[in-house]
Design a protein around this motif. Structure first.
Motif, PDB file in Angstrom:
ATOM      1  N   THR A 228       0.828  -1.210   0.000  1.00 18.40           N
ATOM      2  CA  THR A 228       0.000   0.000   0.000  1.00 18.40           C
ATOM      3  C   THR A 228       0.861   1.257   0.000  1.00 18.40           C
ATOM      4  OG1 THR A 228      -1.679  -1.229   1.232  1.00 18.40           O
ATOM      5  CG2 THR A 228      -1.923   1.154   1.143  1.00 18.40           C
ATOM      6  N   PHE A 229       1.916   1.271   0.813  1.00 12.80           N
ATOM      7  CA  PHE A 229       2.827   2.413   0.825  1.00 12.80           C
ATOM      8  C   PHE A 229       3.487   2.593  -0.538  1.00 12.80           C
ATOM      9  CE2 PHE A 229       2.407   3.157   5.253  1.00 12.80           C
ATOM     10  CZ  PHE A 229       3.103   4.307   5.575  1.00 12.80           C
ATOM     11  N   PHE A 230       3.929   1.489  -1.145  1.00  8.47           N
ATOM     12  CA  PHE A 230       4.572   1.569  -2.452  1.00  8.47           C
ATOM     13  C   PHE A 230       3.649   2.234  -3.468  1.00  8.47           C
ATOM     14  CE2 PHE A 230       5.361  -0.037  -6.700  1.00  8.47           C
ATOM     15  CZ  PHE A 230       6.732   0.084  -6.844  1.00  8.47           C
ATOM     16  N   LEU A 231       2.408   1.791  -3.540  1.00  7.66           N
ATOM     17  CA  LEU A 231       1.478   2.306  -4.537  1.00  7.66           C
ATOM     18  C   LEU A 231       1.065   3.750  -4.230  1.00  7.66           C
ATOM     19  CD1 LEU A 231      -0.788  -0.863  -4.937  1.00  7.66           C
ATOM     20  CD2 LEU A 231       1.039  -0.081  -6.462  1.00  7.66           C
ATOM     21  N   ALA A 232       0.819   4.050  -2.943  1.00  4.83           N
ATOM     22  CA  ALA A 232       0.371   5.394  -2.568  1.00  4.83           C
ATOM     23  C   ALA A 232       1.439   6.431  -2.889  1.00  4.83           C
ATOM     24  CB  ALA A 232       0.010   5.442  -1.087  1.00  4.83           C
ATOM     25  N   LEU A 233       2.694   6.103  -2.598  1.00  4.96           N
ATOM     26  CA  LEU A 233       3.753   7.083  -2.851  1.00  4.96           C
ATOM     27  C   LEU A 233       4.153   7.144  -4.309  1.00  4.96           C
ATOM     28  CD1 LEU A 233       3.869   6.838   0.337  1.00  4.96           C
ATOM     29  CD2 LEU A 233       6.187   7.726   0.074  1.00  4.96           C
ATOM     30  N   LEU A 234       3.948   6.064  -5.056  1.00  8.71           N
ATOM     31  CA  LEU A 234       4.153   6.131  -6.501  1.00  8.71           C
ATOM     32  C   LEU A 234       3.231   7.183  -7.103  1.00  8.71           C
ATOM     33  CD1 LEU A 234       4.477   3.147  -8.966  1.00  8.71           C
ATOM     34  CD2 LEU A 234       2.991   5.071  -9.501  1.00  8.71           C
ATOM     35  N   ILE A 235       1.962   7.147  -6.691  1.00 11.63           N
ATOM     36  CA  ILE A 235       0.979   8.105  -7.196  1.00 11.63           C
ATOM     37  C   ILE A 235       1.390   9.531  -6.836  1.00 11.63           C
ATOM     38  CG2 ILE A 235      -1.427   8.860  -7.025  1.00 11.63           C
ATOM     39  CD1 ILE A 235      -2.050   5.894  -6.201  1.00 11.63           C
ATOM     40  N   MET A 236       1.669   9.747  -5.558  1.00 13.34           N
ATOM     41  CA  MET A 236       1.960  11.090  -5.074  1.00 13.34           C
ATOM     42  C   MET A 236       3.204  11.683  -5.726  1.00 13.34           C
ATOM     43  SD  MET A 236       1.426  13.775  -3.299  1.00 13.34           S
ATOM     44  CE  MET A 236       0.218  13.528  -2.001  1.00 13.34           C
ATOM     45  N   TYR A 237       4.277  10.908  -5.800  1.00 16.52           N
ATOM     46  CA  TYR A 237       5.535  11.487  -6.263  1.00 16.52           C
ATOM     47  C   TYR A 237       5.615  11.615  -7.771  1.00 16.52           C
ATOM     48  CZ  TYR A 237       7.337  12.048  -1.671  1.00 16.52           C
ATOM     49  OH  TYR A 237       7.500  12.504  -0.394  1.00 16.52           O
ATOM     50  N   LEU A 238       4.867  10.810  -8.489  1.00 12.82           N
ATOM     51  CA  LEU A 238       4.769  11.066  -9.922  1.00 12.82           C
ATOM     52  C   LEU A 238       4.147  12.444 -10.147  1.00 12.82           C
ATOM     53  CD1 LEU A 238       3.721   8.653 -12.735  1.00 12.82           C
ATOM     54  CD2 LEU A 238       2.743  10.931 -12.623  1.00 12.82           C
ATOM     55  N   LEU A 239       3.081  12.736  -9.404  1.00 13.34           N
ATOM     56  CA  LEU A 239       2.404  14.029  -9.567  1.00 13.34           C
ATOM     57  C   LEU A 239       3.256  15.183  -9.026  1.00 13.34           C
ATOM     58  CD1 LEU A 239      -1.232  12.977  -8.642  1.00 13.34           C
ATOM     59  CD2 LEU A 239      -0.370  13.584 -10.908  1.00 13.34           C
ATOM     60  N   LEU A 240       3.864  14.992  -7.870  1.00 12.98           N
ATOM     61  CA  LEU A 240       4.676  16.067  -7.297  1.00 12.98           C
ATOM     62  C   LEU A 240       5.838  16.440  -8.214  1.00 12.98           C
ATOM     63  CD1 LEU A 240       4.972  15.138  -3.510  1.00 12.98           C
ATOM     64  CD2 LEU A 240       3.580  16.941  -4.534  1.00 12.98           C
ATOM     65  N   SER A 241       6.476  15.429  -8.789  1.00 12.17           N
ATOM     66  CA  SER A 241       7.660  15.685  -9.591  1.00 12.17           C
ATOM     67  C   SER A 241       7.337  16.198 -10.986  1.00 12.17           C
ATOM     68  CB  SER A 241       8.503  14.403  -9.706  1.00 12.17           C
ATOM     69  OG  SER A 241       8.965  13.990  -8.446  1.00 12.17           O
ATOM     70  N   TRP A 242       6.272  15.676 -11.578  1.00  9.96           N
ATOM     71  CA  TRP A 242       6.026  15.945 -12.992  1.00  9.96           C
ATOM     72  C   TRP A 242       4.846  16.866 -13.262  1.00  9.96           C
ATOM     73  CZ3 TRP A 242       9.090  15.027 -17.051  1.00  9.96           C
ATOM     74  CH2 TRP A 242      10.151  14.135 -16.873  1.00  9.96           C
ATOM     75  N   LEU A 243       4.029  17.171 -12.258  1.00  9.43           N
ATOM     76  CA  LEU A 243       2.839  17.984 -12.523  1.00  9.43           C
ATOM     77  C   LEU A 243       3.167  19.321 -13.190  1.00  9.43           C
ATOM     78  CD1 LEU A 243      -0.241  18.064 -12.328  1.00  9.43           C
ATOM     79  CD2 LEU A 243       0.011  19.103 -10.055  1.00  9.43           C
ATOM     80  N   MET A 354       9.592   1.050   1.846  1.00 12.34           N
ATOM     81  CA  MET A 354       8.852   0.510   0.710  1.00 12.34           C
ATOM     82  C   MET A 354       8.106   1.618  -0.031  1.00 12.34           C
ATOM     83  SD  MET A 354       9.848  -2.504   0.788  1.00 12.34           S
ATOM     84  CE  MET A 354       8.885  -3.052  -0.619  1.00 12.34           C
ATOM     85  N   GLY A 355       7.603   2.577   0.710  1.00 11.91           N
ATOM     86  CA  GLY A 355       6.967   3.720   0.060  1.00 11.91           C
ATOM     87  C   GLY A 355       7.946   4.485  -0.800  1.00 11.91           C
ATOM     88  N   ARG A 356       9.189   4.597  -0.330  1.00 16.78           N
ATOM     89  CA  ARG A 356      10.193   5.324  -1.105  1.00 16.78           C
ATOM     90  C   ARG A 356      10.553   4.598  -2.390  1.00 16.78           C
ATOM     91  NH1 ARG A 356       8.868  10.008   0.347  1.00 16.78           N
ATOM     92  NH2 ARG A 356       8.898  10.259   2.603  1.00 16.78           N
ATOM     93  N   LEU A 357      10.447   3.277  -2.392  1.00 19.35           N
ATOM     94  CA  LEU A 357      10.604   2.560  -3.655  1.00 19.35           C
ATOM     95  C   LEU A 357       9.539   3.021  -4.647  1.00 19.35           C
ATOM     96  CD1 LEU A 357      11.379  -1.108  -2.513  1.00 19.35           C
ATOM     97  CD2 LEU A 357      12.883   0.385  -3.834  1.00 19.35           C
ATOM     98  N   GLY A 358       8.318   3.185  -4.145  1.00 17.47           N
ATOM     99  CA  GLY A 358       7.248   3.690  -4.998  1.00 17.47           C
ATOM    100  C   GLY A 358       7.485   5.117  -5.439  1.00 17.47           C
ATOM    101  N   SER A 359       8.009   5.937  -4.524  1.00 22.14           N
ATOM    102  CA  SER A 359       8.253   7.339  -4.881  1.00 22.14           C
ATOM    103  C   SER A 359       9.385   7.458  -5.889  1.00 22.14           C
ATOM    104  CB  SER A 359       8.552   8.167  -3.622  1.00 22.14           C
ATOM    105  OG  SER A 359       9.779   7.789  -3.036  1.00 22.14           O
ATOM    106  N   ALA A 360      10.286   6.466  -5.924  1.00 23.29           N
ATOM    107  CA  ALA A 360      11.315   6.446  -6.973  1.00 23.29           C
ATOM    108  C   ALA A 360      10.728   5.945  -8.283  1.00 23.29           C
ATOM    109  CB  ALA A 360      12.482   5.572  -6.546  1.00 23.29           C
ATOM    110  N   ALA A 361       9.851   4.949  -8.187  1.00 25.64           N
ATOM    111  CA  ALA A 361       9.276   4.353  -9.398  1.00 25.64           C
ATOM    112  C   ALA A 361       8.356   5.327 -10.123  1.00 25.64           C
ATOM    113  CB  ALA A 361       8.507   3.081  -9.039  1.00 25.64           C
TER     114      ALA A 361
END
Length: 405
Positions: A228-243, A354-361
């Motif tokens: 859950t952390f992986f997926l939640a932070l993937l969503i957030m950091y894709l938007l934060l970085s690329w929005l 694990m969330g940070r793996l998502g935030s990198a992905a």
């Protein structure tokens, strides 16, 4: 001192702890989002390609993973406050170093080391806030803590709007470094040590990772929490970085993209607090998860189909911020309750890793799609299945047994 006096003193200390942690979270949020708001000026100034930007966005998260694993473990052994202060000082100094970078290599090194400090701070902030209030107030306390992150992002966007020269991106990182160093001095003087963590048996602090993560039947819960952390932070950091870059790609100007990022962050703070309050009501928990994840999917779909208008995208950006930050409030609010106080730093720290793996992905996924010729709409629509799976795992987590405080 009477029992009532002790209770009042503890409540006062808890409020001070939550307030200081929220201030520190604001500067952590500033630094976490500084890369996204600086990128449109930083890339041409240093001659970065889209692939270079992908690594610039993601490299700090590898440091975050190391910092979260080490920081969470150290906090269980040596105390939350000491570990937090060292982490905050590190990411403050290294954010300033980022602003001094002169090429891609020095930039990536500074961002990686900044990430180590950021990673060490976050699990300690979560644990301190969770242990400073009663369990029935934990959701909203963590919600207020998480609200500091998008507020810091909004501040980063505001700082970015203050300059127009290509080199002004450096000021963003200078502000992001000086701020936490000043806040660290305040925390050193006023932040109390969390009573529950400090009261733990010293022998308990020697417990291993295996016991923390899988003891007493916590293994399946830990695995679900990691997903859950992986997926939640993937969503957030894709938007934060690329929005901002995605909005510019849709035809908006840099100042307009900055305003949308501010709307995203300010609405995110409100969404985080509201979701935390709802998650404190056990009978509303399942409905809250369904609504937050469903609204996130709707907001992403709306962003993909919206016309390139500032007015429209201010509303869509606010909706994205409120709902996606609500997702973060759900997962961060659930995590502390699954681990006893003596092991909470280790358990939450592992989930953050694990969330940070998502935030990198997330940023790398966007960079890959754009590098292959994908449009802004395709990048956004790629998030829909991620949101769906994250919602399902969150619902499952809500049914799992929780540790006794």
């Amino acid at each position: 001192m009477t029992t009532g006096d002790r209770s009042e003193s503890r409540n006062h200390g808890g409020l001070i702890a939550v307030a200081i942690c929220c201030l520190l979270a604001l500067f952590e949020g500033f630094d976490l989002q500084a890369a996204g708001v600086a990128a449109p000026r930083l890339a041409p100034d240093l001659g970065l390609k889209p692939q270079d930007l992908g690594w610039f966005f993601s490299i700090s998260t590898f440091g975050l993973m190391a910092g979260a694993a080490i920081g969470g473990r150290l906090s269980d052994r040596f105390g939350r406050k000491a570990t937090l202060l060292v982490s905050v000082g590190a990411f403050g100094v290294l954010s300033i170093a980022t602003g001094l970078a002169h090429d891609l290599n020095s930039l990536l090194l500074a961002r990686f080391l900044t990430g180590v400090g950021l990673g060490g701070a976050l699990p300690n902030l979560i644990a301190i806030v969770a242990e400073s209030v009663s369990p029935k107030l934990r959701g909203r306390a963590v919600g207020f803590l998480y609200a500091g992150l998008p507020c810091g992002g909004a501040l980063a966007s505001l700082v970015s709007l203050a300059g127009a020269a290509p080199s002004d991106w450096r000021v963003i990182f200078f502000v992001g470094g000086v701020g936490p160093l000043l806040a660290m001095v305040l925390a050193l003087a006023l932040l109390p040590n969390p009573p529950r963590a400090d009261a733990a048996d010293p022998q308990d602090r020697k417990s291993g990772f295996a016991e923390a993560l899988a003891g007493d039947g916590r293994g399946p819960t830990t695995l679900l929490l990691w997903i859950t952390f992986f997926l939640a932070l993937l969503i957030m950091y894709l938007l934060l970085s690329w929005l901002p870059s995605l909005m510019i790609g849709r035809g908006l100007s840099r100042p307009e993209a900055g305003l949308i990022q501010m709307a995203f962050n300010l609405a995110g703070a409100a969404g985080s607090v509201a979701t935390g309050w709802l998650m404190d009501h056990r009978r509303w928990r399942t409905l809250t998860i369904l609504v937050v994840f469903g609204a996130s999917a709707a907001a992403v779909a709306a962003a993909a189909g919206a016309p390139a208008s500032l007015t429209v995208f201010l509303g869509v950006g606010a909706a994205l911020g409120a709902t996606v930050s609500g997702v973060q409030s759900v997962v961060y609010g659930l995590a502390p309750g699954f681990y006893p106080a003596r092991l909470r730093g280790t358990g939450v720290g592992a989930a953050v890793v694990m969330g940070r793996l998502g935030s990198a992905a997330g940023p790398l996924l966007a960079a890959t799609l754009i590098g292959a010729g994908g449009s802004s709409n395709q990048v956004l629509l790629a998030l829909l299945p991620v949101i769906a799976v994250g919602g399902l795992t969150s619902l499952w987590l809500a049914t799992r047994p929780r540790a006794e405080d």
